[in-house]
Design an enzyme around this catalytic site. Sequence first.
Site, PDB file in Angstrom:
ATOM      1  N   GLY A   1       0.782  -1.226   0.000  1.00  0.00           N
ATOM      2  CA  GLY A   1       0.000   0.000   0.000  1.00  0.00           C
ATOM      3  C   GLY A   1       0.813   1.274   0.000  1.00  0.00           C
TER       4      GLY A   1
ATOM      5  N   GLY B   1       2.529   2.329  -2.537  1.00  0.00           N
ATOM      6  CA  GLY B   1       2.521   2.933  -3.868  1.00  0.00           C
ATOM      7  C   GLY B   1       3.535   2.361  -4.840  1.00  0.00           C
ATOM      8  N   LYS B   2       3.936   1.116  -4.643  1.00  0.00           N
ATOM      9  CA  LYS B   2       4.921   0.524  -5.550  1.00  0.00           C
ATOM     10  C   LYS B   2       4.345   0.335  -6.949  1.00  0.00           C
ATOM     11  CE  LYS B   2       5.421  -2.979  -2.780  1.00  0.00           C
ATOM     12  NZ  LYS B   2       4.542  -2.479  -1.702  1.00  0.00           N
TER      13      LYS B   2
ATOM     14  N   GLU C   1      16.219   6.618  19.229  1.00  0.00           N
ATOM     15  CA  GLU C   1      16.834   6.804  17.906  1.00  0.00           C
ATOM     16  C   GLU C   1      17.753   8.021  17.882  1.00  0.00           C
ATOM     17  OE1 GLU C   1      16.770   4.552  15.767  1.00  0.00           O
ATOM     18  OE2 GLU C   1      15.160   3.360  16.649  1.00  0.00           O
TER      19      GLU C   1
ATOM     20  N   HIS D   1      21.110   7.008  19.262  1.00  0.00           N
ATOM     21  CA  HIS D   1      21.975   6.391  18.246  1.00  0.00           C
ATOM     22  C   HIS D   1      22.594   7.465  17.355  1.00  0.00           C
ATOM     23  CE1 HIS D   1      20.992   2.196  18.790  1.00  0.00           C
ATOM     24  NE2 HIS D   1      19.705   2.321  18.503  1.00  0.00           N
TER      25      HIS D   1
HETATM   26  P1  ADP Z   1       1.522  -1.271  -3.407  1.00  0.00           P
HETATM   27  O1  ADP Z   1       1.701  -1.717  -4.815  1.00  0.00           O
HETATM   28  O2  ADP Z   1       2.773  -0.699  -2.811  1.00  0.00           O
HETATM   29  O3  ADP Z   1       0.913  -2.287  -2.518  1.00  0.00           O
HETATM   30  P2  ADP Z   1      -0.368   0.482  -4.627  1.00  0.00           P
HETATM   31  O4  ADP Z   1       0.498   1.166  -5.611  1.00  0.00           O
HETATM   32  O5  ADP Z   1      -1.183  -0.636  -5.155  1.00  0.00           O
HETATM   33  O6  ADP Z   1       0.511  -0.046  -3.417  1.00  0.00           O
HETATM   34  O7  ADP Z   1      -1.275   1.555  -3.896  1.00  0.00           O
HETATM   35  C1  ADP Z   1      -2.658   1.407  -3.779  1.00  0.00           C
HETATM   36  C2  ADP Z   1      -3.344   2.749  -3.872  1.00  0.00           C
HETATM   37  O8  ADP Z   1      -3.023   3.558  -2.751  1.00  0.00           O
HETATM   38  C3  ADP Z   1      -2.926   3.552  -5.066  1.00  0.00           C
HETATM   39  O9  ADP Z   1      -3.689   3.238  -6.178  1.00  0.00           O
HETATM   40  C4  ADP Z   1      -3.128   4.981  -4.610  1.00  0.00           C
HETATM   41  O10 ADP Z   1      -4.471   5.372  -4.744  1.00  0.00           O
HETATM   42  C5  ADP Z   1      -2.829   4.898  -3.135  1.00  0.00           C
HETATM   43  N1  ADP Z   1      -1.447   5.279  -2.860  1.00  0.00           N
HETATM   44  C6  ADP Z   1      -0.496   4.447  -2.354  1.00  0.00           C
HETATM   45  N2  ADP Z   1       0.669   5.099  -2.208  1.00  0.00           N
HETATM   46  C7  ADP Z   1       0.485   6.352  -2.654  1.00  0.00           C
HETATM   47  C8  ADP Z   1       1.332   7.500  -2.775  1.00  0.00           C
HETATM   48  N3  ADP Z   1       2.616   7.468  -2.379  1.00  0.00           N
HETATM   49  N4  ADP Z   1       0.804   8.639  -3.279  1.00  0.00           N
HETATM   50  C9  ADP Z   1      -0.483   8.671  -3.660  1.00  0.00           C
HETATM   51  N5  ADP Z   1      -1.326   7.622  -3.580  1.00  0.00           N
HETATM   52  C10 ADP Z   1      -0.875   6.475  -3.081  1.00  0.00           C
HETATM   53 ZN    ZN Z   2      18.175   0.874  18.638  1.00  0.00          ZN
END
Ligand code: ADP
Ligand code: ZN
Length: 598
Positions: A189, A191-192, A409, A412
Amino acid sequence: MVVVALGSLVLEWAWISYDRVDTIPFSQFEQLVAAGRVAEVTVESDTIQGKVKDKLSSGNSFFMTARVDPALAEKLIAKGVVVRGVPSGGLSQTILLWGLPALMFYLVWNFMSRRLDGGQSLGGFMAIGKSRAKVYVEKDIKVTFVDVAGVDEAKFELQEVVSFLKAPKSYGRLGAHVPKGILLVGPPGTGKTLLARAVAGEAGVAFFSISGSEFVEMFVGVGAARVRDLFEQARKAAPCIIFIDELDALGRNRTPGAFGGYDEKEQTLNQLLAELDGFDPRVGVILLAATNRPEILDPALLRAGRFDRQVLVDRPDKNGRVAILKVHIRKIRVSKGVDLDRIASLTTGFTGADIANLINEAAIAATRRNADEVGFDDFTVAIERIVAGIEKKSRVLSKEERRRVAYHEMGHALVAASLPGVDPVQKVSIIPRGVGALGYTMQRPTEDRFLLSASELRNRIAVLMGGRTSERLIYDGDVSTGAADDLQRATEIAVEMVTKYGMDTKVGQRTYAPRPQAFLPAMQDTLVGAAEATGREIDLAVRELIEAGDVCARQILEKRRADLEAGVALLIAQESLTAEQFAPLRSPGAAVGNQAAA
Ligand code: ADP
Ligand code: ZN
Ligand code: MG
């Protein structure tokens, strides 16, 4: 099968009863012919139907089962009967009697085999080796970097890929090295997938995507064929991006699976490795992959020349969350007074997907109370709901916990910034990360080190102790469990100093290797070649090294108490701090070594 049999029975009956036909025995037919009552017959392969000139019991049509031999035909013609022959059965009859049941049978069979194995086997064995790859190709991706917020470091790294894809030819001209495979690593989640699509959108190239979990096929060879197909298609469409989502499902460390899944996965993975090796990015194809479990990936995938670059896509810090809120808030109507900064500070630990969800939930809450605009209270209601859900899957720290983690932190970080020969601090964060760490201090390794001096190793121990020491200083000796990992790593360094590098004067310059493969767990600590008395000396020497590190850290932190407090206040407000943002974190001494402390 029952359905099929019934179907043809009903149809046969319908056809026979049509037009009120008398079914007669052949003997009666002969009589009718002899009496000259038959007007016409239509002969089929083994039935005869026809009409009489006058009337039979129910009408003027008759039907019988009989074969017409040439002699009968001649007799009929001689009697002036009109003879029609329908070769090989009537077309409509054939379709009705055979076609329909066959179609039904096919449908039932198809349905059953789909039910049995998720729809794979039919195509699988009908087209062995031929890929039915669910490769999704998108041409005009509208997503760009503007839609991805709060992951600036990752965006920065991927910017290079974008400029390469825009002009693959001129890029290589200057001899710039193009990465082959880039692995996006981060929690779900963050945004990968979104980032990968944004790269394609920015560069305006086609986006081939496939999910690692789709490669897990029943039939051996299908997965490998898919991989081959994917790369083939992509090469033709260059410049483009190949994106493999959930790489861990495919590239899991190769261990035999329970039901012989071993062979298939291994074949698929081997094919992927082969494609990676024979893959020249200069044709304009860039390979991206994503995973949230890099630790279970097969090491072969991460070797140089394969997925040799990793980009961390981490949970956003507070500023990042404000940026993500701004991206998603465009979709709803919010009232003027809503303070995004405040929302961001209430949502520590949220991922981008959580924030997208939050905005949606807030809009739902506003709709429910018949409001025209989404207000701040709608957000707090939504946050409470989502936090309750998130708390189950990941940790959200309480205010007091955050304070403690911040001191830990910052401890450290300040020790690291004060000692010579330690990597400079890059970033301090109190955003929970991974499974164990509640916060982290990242140090930038400036160069590869092959030799480390005893004083550098001692400094490393001091940095590792800095977290707990800071807690002890602030909480009046009441330390927490948060330092378990630090202690373990400090102990490892100290043990190696004493037993491997001969750095303790009392124990002396010789090595003591751990006894290999002890059967009893209790025996594992025993060292080969150490007499009982020496074993005790080693223990003492290790403890002394760690205590010295603790003392060193304490002296630094007492002296820099003001920096510690200032840094903690800033860290709590901002959740993550770079050395640029907080001057006291900039190192005084030469930067050497390679380590990070959690
Ligand atoms: P992942 O592939 O890392 O599991 P997703 O790319 O599928 O995550 O993200 C799911 C949704 O969450 C996206 O379609 C978007 O709507 C929202 N989202 C996640 N990360 C971001 C971000 N950095 N900026 C804006 N929206 C995001
Ligand atoms: Zn530590
Ligand atoms: Mg994803």
